[in-house]
Design an enzyme around this catalytic site. Structure first.
Site, PDB file in Angstrom:
ATOM      1  CE  LYS A  42       8.271 -21.485  57.841  1.00 38.36           C
ATOM      2  NZ  LYS A  42       7.344 -22.701  57.727  1.00 38.36           N
ATOM      3  N   GLY A  43      10.949 -18.296  63.364  1.00 35.02           N
ATOM      4  CA  GLY A  43      10.825 -18.222  64.565  1.00 35.02           C
ATOM      5  C   GLY A  43      10.489 -16.846  65.308  1.00 35.02           C
ATOM      6  CD  GLU A  97      17.713 -16.681  65.668  1.00 33.76           C
ATOM      7  OE1 GLU A  97      16.520 -16.568  64.933  1.00 33.76           O
ATOM      8  OE2 GLU A  97      18.583 -17.603  65.409  1.00 33.76           O
ATOM      9  CG  ASP A  98      13.825 -18.418  67.080  1.00 34.24           C
ATOM     10  OD1 ASP A  98      15.186 -18.458  66.829  1.00 34.24           O
ATOM     11  OD2 ASP A  98      13.158 -19.225  66.937  1.00 34.24           O
ATOM     12  CG  ASP A 101      20.977 -24.499  71.048  1.00 35.83           C
ATOM     13  OD1 ASP A 101      21.768 -24.719  71.161  1.00 35.83           O
ATOM     14  OD2 ASP A 101      19.601 -24.985  71.124  1.00 35.83           O
ATOM     15  CE  LYS A 129      17.486 -24.291  74.226  1.00 29.21           C
ATOM     16  NZ  LYS A 129      17.239 -25.485  73.350  1.00 29.21           N
ATOM     17  CG  PHE A 150      13.204 -28.846  71.669  1.00 33.50           C
ATOM     18  CD1 PHE A 150      14.289 -28.191  70.830  1.00 33.50           C
ATOM     19  CD2 PHE A 150      12.178 -28.702  71.233  1.00 33.50           C
ATOM     20  CE1 PHE A 150      14.057 -27.869  69.398  1.00 33.50           C
ATOM     21  CE2 PHE A 150      11.755 -28.483  70.092  1.00 33.50           C
ATOM     22  CZ  PHE A 150      12.593 -27.918  69.060  1.00 33.50           C
ATOM     23  CB  VAL A 151      11.574 -23.815  74.552  1.00 34.99           C
ATOM     24  CG1 VAL A 151      12.173 -23.971  76.474  1.00 34.99           C
ATOM     25  CG2 VAL A 151      12.487 -22.980  73.924  1.00 34.99           C
ATOM     26  CG  ASP A 157       9.304 -25.328  64.647  1.00 34.03           C
ATOM     27  OD1 ASP A 157      10.295 -24.573  64.791  1.00 34.03           O
ATOM     28  OD2 ASP A 157       9.420 -26.127  63.676  1.00 34.03           O
ATOM     29  NE  ARG A 163       7.090 -22.280  62.834  1.00 29.42           N
ATOM     30  CZ  ARG A 163       8.090 -22.168  62.919  1.00 29.42           C
ATOM     31  NH1 ARG A 163       8.811 -21.339  63.622  1.00 29.42           N
ATOM     32  NH2 ARG A 163       8.616 -22.904  61.914  1.00 29.42           N
TER      33      ARG A 163
HETATM   34  P1  5GP Z   1      21.784 -22.185  66.939  1.00 30.24           P
HETATM   35  O1  5GP Z   1      22.226 -22.132  65.640  1.00 30.24           O
HETATM   36  O2  5GP Z   1      22.269 -21.204  67.836  1.00 30.24           O
HETATM   37  O3  5GP Z   1      22.212 -23.759  67.461  1.00 30.24           O
HETATM   38  O4  5GP Z   1      20.225 -22.286  66.785  1.00 30.24           O
HETATM   39  C1  5GP Z   1      19.480 -21.223  66.365  1.00 30.24           C
HETATM   40  C2  5GP Z   1      18.214 -21.713  65.766  1.00 30.24           C
HETATM   41  O5  5GP Z   1      17.764 -23.194  66.296  1.00 30.24           O
HETATM   42  C3  5GP Z   1      17.093 -21.020  66.265  1.00 30.24           C
HETATM   43  O6  5GP Z   1      16.788 -19.988  65.308  1.00 30.24           O
HETATM   44  C4  5GP Z   1      15.936 -22.112  66.474  1.00 30.24           C
HETATM   45  O7  5GP Z   1      15.148 -22.110  65.063  1.00 30.24           O
HETATM   46  C5  5GP Z   1      16.602 -23.463  66.545  1.00 30.24           C
HETATM   47  N1  5GP Z   1      16.577 -23.811  68.140  1.00 30.24           N
HETATM   48  C6  5GP Z   1      17.459 -23.829  68.865  1.00 30.24           C
HETATM   49  N2  5GP Z   1      17.076 -24.388  70.143  1.00 30.24           N
HETATM   50  C7  5GP Z   1      15.746 -24.375  69.946  1.00 30.24           C
HETATM   51  C8  5GP Z   1      14.761 -24.747  70.865  1.00 30.24           C
HETATM   52  O8  5GP Z   1      15.154 -25.060  72.252  1.00 30.24           O
HETATM   53  N3  5GP Z   1      13.330 -24.955  70.594  1.00 30.24           N
HETATM   54  C9  5GP Z   1      12.986 -24.576  69.342  1.00 30.24           C
HETATM   55  N4  5GP Z   1      11.771 -24.653  68.799  1.00 30.24           N
HETATM   56  N5  5GP Z   1      14.138 -24.264  68.405  1.00 30.24           N
HETATM   57  C10 5GP Z   1      15.498 -24.121  68.759  1.00 30.24           C
END
Ligand code: 5GP
Length: 179
Positions: A42-43, A97-98, A101, A129, A150-151, A157, A163
């Site tokens: 949803k981000g 994508e939001d 990470d 990140k 963590f943002v 969210d 959100r």
């Molecule tokens: P990844 O697979 O790259 O580790 O993470 C991607 C997803 O993790 C993002 O789409 C998001 O939903 C969530 N995510 C990663 N870091 C954060 C953060 O700092 N805050 C929030 N709210 N969601 C995060």
């Protein structure tokens, strides 16, 4: 809600300006082409809607929902919860994508979508990140590089809250424990 925010990392006006810049780059790079935007729910929902309002090209829009997060921790296992309704075969695709990470979600999306034979496939993320990366992913459009915090806000969210904040903020430790 706002009392749970320790620090505003990126303000509403900084987001507005950067989203316009990203849209400008996409408008230039894809001039004369139709772009298929895939929002990762949803981000992405606020970012995608603001970005699309600045896109001057023909577009398709569809959504996917994948999951690897629970609370503030990535489970490491990515699953498709909602798939596309339209074919992307032969299309110029941009995943919106939001935040990237660990990179696990985008790695999964790239692998999954490339089997559907798009003409091109790129990633556009609002936040990046890089210090948290577990797997390398090619990001063509990146709004902001942020530290390992963590943002929340602007679509992101914590347990489905925050959100609707118009900025990107860092949550207080106390809010993480309480929720
Ligand atoms: P990844 O697979 O790259 O580790 O993470 C991607 C997803 O993790 C993002 O789409 C998001 O939903 C969530 N995510 C990663 N870091 C954060 C953060 O700092 N805050 C929030 N709210 N969601 C995060």
């Amino acid at each position: 809600m706002t009392q749970d925010i320790k620090e505003i990392l990126i303000s509403q006006s900084q987001i507005d300006a950067r989203v316009k810049e990203l849209a400008g780059e996409i408008n230039k790079d894809y001039k004369g082409k139709c772009v298929f935007f895939i929002g990762v729910l949803k981000g992405c929902f606020l970012f995608l809607s603001d970005l699309l309002k600045e896109i001057k090209l023909d577009t398709n829009v569809d959504f996917m929902m994948v999951s690897s997060y629970s609370g503030t921790q990535s489970s490491g296992v990515v699953r498709t919860l909602l798939d596309l309704k339209q074919s992307i075969e032969g299309k110029h695709v941009i995943i919106v994508e939001d935040i990237v990470d660990s990179g696990l979600t985008m790695n999964y999306m790239l692998k999954n979508l490339s089997t559907r034979n798009p003409k091109s496939l790129e990633i556009c993320t609002l936040l990046n990140k890089p210090s948290c990366r577990k797997i390398k992913v090619p990001i063509k459009y990146s709004g902001f590089e942020i530290p390992d915090k963590f943002v929340v806000g602007y679509g992101l969210d914590y347990n489905e809250i925050y959100r609707n904040l118009p900025y990107i903020g860092v949550l207080k430790e106390s809010a993480i424990k309480e929720r």
